[in-house]
Design a protein around this motif. Structure first.
Motif, mmCIF file in Angstrom:
data_model
loop_
_atom_site.group_PDB
_atom_site.id
_atom_site.type_symbol
_atom_site.label_atom_id
_atom_site.label_comp_id
_atom_site.label_asym_id
_atom_site.label_seq_id
_atom_site.Cartn_x
_atom_site.Cartn_y
_atom_site.Cartn_z
ATOM 1 N N GLY A 195 0.829 -1.197 0.000
ATOM 2 C CA GLY A 195 0.000 0.000 0.000
ATOM 3 C C GLY A 195 0.864 1.247 0.000
ATOM 4 N N THR A 196 0.233 2.376 0.316
ATOM 5 C CA THR A 196 0.913 3.673 0.284
ATOM 6 C C THR A 196 1.403 4.053 1.675
ATOM 7 O OG1 THR A 196 -0.526 4.394 -1.519
ATOM 8 C CG2 THR A 196 0.708 6.095 -0.355
ATOM 9 N N ILE A 197 2.690 4.393 1.774
ATOM 10 C CA ILE A 197 3.287 4.870 3.021
ATOM 11 C C ILE A 197 3.729 6.315 2.803
ATOM 12 C CG2 ILE A 197 5.134 4.550 4.707
ATOM 13 C CD1 ILE A 197 5.195 1.620 4.046
ATOM 14 N N PRO A 198 3.379 7.243 3.688
ATOM 15 C CA PRO A 198 3.816 8.637 3.528
ATOM 16 C C PRO A 198 5.325 8.749 3.388
ATOM 17 C CG PRO A 198 2.181 8.458 5.272
ATOM 18 C CD PRO A 198 2.536 7.053 4.878
ATOM 19 N N SER A 199 5.772 9.674 2.561
ATOM 20 C CA SER A 199 7.209 9.832 2.306
ATOM 21 C C SER A 199 7.987 10.129 3.583
ATOM 22 C CB SER A 199 7.441 10.948 1.285
ATOM 23 O OG SER A 199 6.916 10.582 0.028
ATOM 24 N N VAL A 203 11.291 8.155 4.858
ATOM 25 C CA VAL A 203 12.545 8.837 5.198
ATOM 26 C C VAL A 203 12.943 8.510 6.634
ATOM 27 C CG1 VAL A 203 13.616 11.101 5.564
ATOM 28 C CG2 VAL A 203 12.186 10.718 3.551
ATOM 29 N N PHE A 204 11.973 8.531 7.551
ATOM 30 C CA PHE A 204 12.237 8.229 8.961
ATOM 31 C C PHE A 204 12.781 6.810 9.116
ATOM 32 C CE2 PHE A 204 11.439 7.103 13.306
ATOM 33 C CZ PHE A 204 11.526 8.286 14.027
ATOM 34 N N THR A 205 12.137 5.843 8.454
ATOM 35 C CA THR A 205 12.572 4.444 8.544
ATOM 36 C C THR A 205 13.970 4.265 7.954
ATOM 37 O OG1 THR A 205 10.268 3.720 8.327
ATOM 38 C CG2 THR A 205 11.975 2.069 7.929
ATOM 39 N N THR A 206 14.233 4.936 6.830
ATOM 40 C CA THR A 206 15.545 4.825 6.179
ATOM 41 C C THR A 206 16.653 5.360 7.078
ATOM 42 O OG1 THR A 206 14.507 5.106 4.013
ATOM 43 C CG2 THR A 206 16.882 5.450 4.143
ATOM 44 N N ILE A 207 16.436 6.544 7.663
ATOM 45 C CA ILE A 207 17.454 7.138 8.542
ATOM 46 C C ILE A 207 17.634 6.281 9.790
ATOM 47 C CG2 ILE A 207 17.988 9.131 9.991
ATOM 48 C CD1 ILE A 207 16.682 10.904 7.913
ATOM 49 N N SER A 208 16.529 5.781 10.335
ATOM 50 C CA SER A 208 16.608 4.934 11.523
ATOM 51 C C SER A 208 17.387 3.650 11.243
ATOM 52 C CB SER A 208 15.196 4.602 12.009
ATOM 53 O OG SER A 208 15.244 3.824 13.184
ATOM 54 N N ALA A 209 17.166 3.048 10.064
ATOM 55 C CA ALA A 209 17.876 1.813 9.702
ATOM 56 C C ALA A 209 19.347 2.095 9.418
ATOM 57 C CB ALA A 209 17.221 1.174 8.480
ATOM 58 N N THR A 210 19.636 3.156 8.668
ATOM 59 C CA THR A 210 21.021 3.485 8.316
ATOM 60 C C THR A 210 21.820 3.885 9.550
ATOM 61 O OG1 THR A 210 20.231 4.272 6.173
ATOM 62 C CG2 THR A 210 22.475 4.871 6.793
ATOM 63 N N CYS A 211 21.188 4.600 10.456
ATOM 64 C CA CYS A 211 21.854 5.027 11.689
ATOM 65 C C CYS A 211 21.715 3.978 12.798
ATOM 66 C CB CYS A 211 21.273 6.358 12.161
ATOM 67 S SG CYS A 211 21.521 7.715 11.009
ATOM 68 N N VAL A 212 21.237 2.771 12.410
ATOM 69 C CA VAL A 212 21.050 1.622 13.318
ATOM 70 C C VAL A 212 20.422 2.038 14.638
ATOM 71 C CG1 VAL A 212 22.772 0.106 12.286
ATOM 72 C CG2 VAL A 212 23.515 1.752 13.972
ATOM 73 N N PRO A 558 5.245 6.467 17.004
ATOM 74 C CA PRO A 558 4.190 6.439 15.976
ATOM 75 C C PRO A 558 3.286 7.661 15.992
ATOM 76 C CG PRO A 558 4.310 4.343 17.154
ATOM 77 C CD PRO A 558 5.118 5.332 17.926
ATOM 78 N N HIS A 559 3.260 8.408 17.120
ATOM 79 C CA HIS A 559 2.341 9.538 17.268
ATOM 80 C C HIS A 559 3.017 10.885 17.046
ATOM 81 C CE1 HIS A 559 -0.374 6.522 18.851
ATOM 82 N NE2 HIS A 559 0.508 6.204 19.793
ATOM 83 N N LEU A 560 4.261 10.888 16.595
ATOM 84 C CA LEU A 560 4.971 12.146 16.335
ATOM 85 C C LEU A 560 4.358 12.866 15.138
ATOM 86 C CD1 LEU A 560 8.705 10.977 16.725
ATOM 87 C CD2 LEU A 560 7.490 12.535 18.267
ATOM 88 N N SER A 561 4.364 14.197 15.197
ATOM 89 C CA SER A 561 3.956 14.990 14.038
ATOM 90 C C SER A 561 5.065 14.967 12.995
ATOM 91 C CB SER A 561 3.674 16.431 14.469
ATOM 92 O OG SER A 561 4.871 17.039 14.929
ATOM 93 N N ASP A 562 4.777 15.469 11.806
ATOM 94 C CA ASP A 562 5.804 15.492 10.753
ATOM 95 C C ASP A 562 7.015 16.313 11.183
ATOM 96 O OD1 ASP A 562 4.168 13.941 9.246
ATOM 97 O OD2 ASP A 562 3.539 15.505 7.847
ATOM 98 N N SER A 563 6.765 17.438 11.867
ATOM 99 C CA SER A 563 7.884 18.262 12.367
ATOM 100 C C SER A 563 8.696 17.498 13.403
ATOM 101 C CB SER A 563 7.344 19.551 12.987
ATOM 102 O OG SER A 563 6.617 20.297 12.038
ATOM 103 N N GLY A 564 7.992 16.770 14.285
ATOM 104 C CA GLY A 564 8.688 15.971 15.296
ATOM 105 C C GLY A 564 9.530 14.866 14.676
#
Length: 605
Positions: A195-199, A203-212, A558-564
């Protein structure tokens, strides 16, 4: 007599063939080499395009025939190109094989695949893999092999680059930024997500995975497909080891050697004294990682809870994923509720392997290298533990013991309530280990009391050891700063540890790292107070966890705003690369001066 003439004839015929081979090569170099390289580059880009199409996008069934034909053409060209170069090389064949071993290995693998194709297909079908899937596996394998060969070939052509002017800090920071950019692109592919995941979440998942780190705004087991999960796993592996480490290792493996400038950069990145030692540690980093993660995956497979029934293939996949995630201190899990999932929470064998991998990943690669050296030569009386290793052992042991005892006594009536004494002791130890940048949890952290939460701030802030897969200010930084305070109290000018004087630059760097880390944490907490409507203690926990690349959360992520999310992403990146390293990378170096102004003491404290 006839036998002698026969050997003379063979010798002359061989010389004739050698002359003809050199003549043919000369003709090829003068007239056709440019054409061959042009086709090689073209097929290289075509290979990447088809690989991305295969794994990233859904395309019509009618395209499959053309894709298959294209890949077969690519593989045929590769075999022809490398065979011609092998036969008509101007080097000795032994020297050519030494330089081009990766291409020859790929040729051998393709040949074995062609010869034993029917056997391989029958084995795959026995595991209920369809003919179409079998074809895709073959095509994908060929594509990866062809792409790997291209990388080997182009790397040799680009060896003339001048890396002497590159700052190791710039290389380190930019390599992580480059991985994140690629990861964001790959996770945006249609085949990567369900399905569709917000960009912003990608980005959050990618940075979290790359920064372990392990923090995630989405459930990776349900939000991402197998392709997406494998991309996340690759980001964890590359992020844990560091792109520069992998690049340098493969430069040795592919090109057979590494330049002096590259070795100097590796020496600076690993903080080693000599180039030879840095080069040896570099090889050991990659090899030890593969060995430890492989052993970890096997142990996890055999300690998998029996009351969590899944297919054999999924069991193998889960074991490999969690082994890599644990050693890289990432904290990502494919389980519905992480390691707090029913069945895993009380599986001491499985959790013990996870703890073991976390500790090994957090010790640091130079320390692991010394441990391996010591075990390999137990009776070597010339062996000496480095000051760094001793500081790492003492600080890690003290922090683990402190966290273990604190959690056990402070959480008796909170998160540990309802467990037996042995379970309380075990889960207290697990929490003490996982707060050292790992991020796995077996208990509900939202039930923790405030006292242990504040102790968690300290443990997550210190983090793992230098040149490891973890984050934080590092154990040696904390130890050096603590010893420096002791020296100031006692009025001692020099810091001496085990008959070694610690360099003033190391002491200054430790102090600067601590001050800058606190500045980053305070600024991030202040920014979250402006953007989020949550408990102050939960915001502090989230920021410190992100800075230490721990990945633990009190159910706030999971409840963070986009700015957060953007704020936490920034903190994760700064925490992984190091605030001081980041500032060194973006700052201009001051020219060294030969004069010195008179000293003056300023009143401080």
């Amino acid at each position: 007599m006839k036998l002698k003439r026969f050997f003379v004839f063979l010798s002359r015929y061989f010389l004739y063939l050698q002359v003809q081979r050199y003549e043919i090569r000369k003709f090829y170099v003068e007239h056709f080499r440019w054409l061959g390289r042009t086709f090689y580059i073209f097929f290289g880009f075509l290979s990447v395009t088809i690989l991305l199409l295969d794994f990233g996008f859904y395309y019509p069934e009618s395209w499959k025939e053309y894709v298959t034909l294209s890949i077969q053409t690519l593989v045929s060209f590769f075999i022809l190109y490398e065979s011609i170069h092998l036969i008509f090389t101007n080097k000795r064949w032994k020297e050519y094989v030494s330089i081009h071993k990766i291409e020859l290995i790929i040729l051998l693998m393709l040949g074995l695949e062609f010869i034993y194709e029917k056997n391989i297909v029958s084995i795959l079908k026995s595991y209920h893999i369809s003919g179409d899937d079998t074809t895709l596996i073959f095509l994908s394998a060929n594509q990866v092999l062809f792409l790997f060969s291209n990388l080997a070939h182009f790397y040799r052509l680009s060896r003339n680059h001048d890396s002497k002017k590159l700052n190791p800090s710039i290389v380190f920071v930019s390599s992580f930024a480059f991985i994140i950019l690629l990861g964001v692109c790959f996770l945006h592919f249609p085949k990567s997500t369900n399905g569709t995941i917000p960009s912003i979440d990608i980005v959050f998942t990618t940075i979290s995975a790359t920064c372990v780190t392990g923090l995630s705004t989405v459930d990776i087991s349900s939000s991402f497909t197998l392709t997406g999960q494998l991309i996340v796993l690759l980001l964890i592996q590359v992020g844990g080891l560091g792109l520069m480490t992998l690049t340098s290792f493969f430069s040795i493996f592919l090109a057979g050697k590494v330049s002096v400038s590259d070795t100097m950069m590796i020496k600076d990145l690993l903080s080693e004294e000599t180039m030879g030692k840095a080069k040896e540690i570099l090889k050991q980093i990659t090899l030890q990682t593969l060995v430890i993660e492989s052993i970890g995956a096997i142990l996890l497979f055999y300690s998998f809870p029996e009351n969590f029934p899944i297919a054999l293939s999924e069991k193998i996949y889960y074991s490999i994923f969690h082994s890599i995630s644990a050693f890289c201190n990432a904290g990502f899990s494919l389980l519905p509720n992480g390691l707090a999932t029913e069945g895993f929470q009380r599986s001491e064998g499985f959790l013990s392997v996870i703890m073991f991998l976390i500790v090994l990943g957090g010790l640091g690669f130079p320390v692991l290298f010394q441990i391996r050296t010591r075990f390999a030569n137990p009776f070597d009386f010339k062996f000496r533990w480095s000051v760094t290793s001793k500081l790492v052992f003492w600080t890690t042991g003290c922090l683990l013991l402190f966290g273990w005892v604190s959690y056990y006594f402070l959480e008796q009536n909170s998160s540990l309530k309802g467990l037996t004494t042995s379970e309380q002791i075990f889960h207290s130890l697990f929490y003490s280990v996982t707060t050292r940048t790992a991020g796995f949890n077996t208990l509900d952290l939202s039930q923790m009391g405030f006292p242990i939460t504040f102790i968690s701030f300290f443990l997550m802030w210190v983090g793992a050891s230098p040149v490891s897969t973890g984050g934080g200010i590092k154990t040696t930084t904390f130890a050096i700063s603590l010893l420096n305070i002791t020296n100031e109290i006692r009025g001692k000018e020099r810091m001496e540890i085990n008959h070694r004087t610690i360099a003033n630059s190391s002491i200054a760097r430790a102090s600067a790292t601590i001050v800058l880390s606190l500045f980053v944490i305070f600024v991030a907490i202040f920014c979250l107070l402006l953007t989020e409507n949550a408990n102050f203690i939960d915001l502090c926990y989230e920021v410190v966890s992100a800075f230490g690349t721990v990945g633990l959360t009190r159910s706030l992520t999971p409840h963070l705003s986009d700015s957060g999310k953007i704020i936490i992403c920034t903190v994760m990146f700064v925490g992984r690369v190091g605030i001081l390293t980041l500032l060194v990378a973006v700052s201009k170096k001051v020219d060294r001066i030969s004069y010195e102004y008179p000293k003056e003491y300023v009143v401080v404290g």
